[in-house]
Design a protein around this motif. Structure first.
Motif, mmCIF file in Angstrom:
data_model
loop_
_atom_site.group_PDB
_atom_site.id
_atom_site.type_symbol
_atom_site.label_atom_id
_atom_site.label_comp_id
_atom_site.label_asym_id
_atom_site.label_seq_id
_atom_site.Cartn_x
_atom_site.Cartn_y
_atom_site.Cartn_z
ATOM 1 N N ALA A 146 0.835 -1.204 0.000
ATOM 2 C CA ALA A 146 0.000 0.000 0.000
ATOM 3 C C ALA A 146 0.867 1.251 0.000
ATOM 4 O O ALA A 146 0.515 2.252 -0.640
ATOM 5 N N GLY A 151 1.844 1.884 -3.449
ATOM 6 C CA GLY A 151 0.721 2.074 -4.358
ATOM 7 C C GLY A 151 0.264 0.832 -5.103
ATOM 8 O O GLY A 151 -0.494 0.946 -6.062
ATOM 9 N N ASN A 152 0.716 -0.344 -4.701
ATOM 10 C CA ASN A 152 0.334 -1.579 -5.380
ATOM 11 C C ASN A 152 -0.865 -2.279 -4.727
ATOM 12 O O ASN A 152 -1.196 -3.396 -5.099
ATOM 13 N N ASN A 165 -4.833 -1.391 -3.069
ATOM 14 C CA ASN A 165 -5.810 -0.352 -2.773
ATOM 15 C C ASN A 165 -6.240 -0.449 -1.309
ATOM 16 O O ASN A 165 -5.921 -1.408 -0.603
ATOM 17 N N LYS A 166 -6.982 0.542 -0.886
ATOM 18 C CA LYS A 166 -7.372 0.636 0.515
ATOM 19 C C LYS A 166 -8.261 -0.543 0.941
ATOM 20 O O LYS A 166 -8.111 -1.074 2.047
ATOM 21 N N GLN A 190 -8.273 -3.637 -0.236
ATOM 22 C CA GLN A 190 -7.434 -4.833 -0.062
ATOM 23 C C GLN A 190 -6.656 -4.774 1.262
ATOM 24 O O GLN A 190 -6.543 -5.770 1.966
ATOM 25 N N ARG A 191 -6.143 -3.600 1.558
ATOM 26 C CA ARG A 191 -5.383 -3.451 2.813
ATOM 27 C C ARG A 191 -6.297 -3.652 4.022
ATOM 28 O O ARG A 191 -5.926 -4.303 4.995
#
Length: 119
Positions: free
Chosen positions: A70, A73-74, A76-77, A79-80
């Motif tokens: 994250a 930038g690989n 997204n929010k 997924q995190r």
């Protein structure tokens, strides 16, 4: 009169002794059965804790990877957040398993009549 009643008193006491001996045997077998069940429950609880620790370690590694991805930038929010949720769930489940294992060990210890240094 007491001398005449001695054979009858003896028979009554022998029956009472036999009943008491039978009751004690039943209680002993019940305790042995309950102790055996508690032993296997404690063993299973320890195995559950071992497994939950592995899951928690995997979740920890996954959460760290998600954090790093994250940052660059690989990831997204959403997924995190999923990874964080998985980590929180794994941590909570591990804590529950540890409490259950402790309770099962304590029950086994009580049933075995152990305390202090004996445990």
């Amino acid at each position: 009169a007491r001398l005449l009643a001695m054979p009858l008193i003896r028979q009554v006491e022998e029956r009472r002794y036999a009943q008491t001996r039978g009751a004690v045997a039943v209680q002993l077998l019940s305790l042995a059965s309950e102790t055996r069940k508690a032993y296997f429950t404690a063993v299973a609880a320890e195995e559950t804790v071992r497994y939950r620790r592995q899951v928690q370690q995997a979740a920890d590694a996954s959460a760290e990877l998600a954090r790093r991805m994250a940052e660059v930038g690989n990831f997204n929010k959403l997924q995190r957040l999923r990874e964080q949720g998985f980590y929180a769930d794994a941590t909570q489940t591990l804590a529950r398993a540890e409490r259950a294992a402790l309770a099962s060990r304590e029950k086994l210890t009580r049933l075995m009549g152990l305390w202090g240094e004996q445990t």
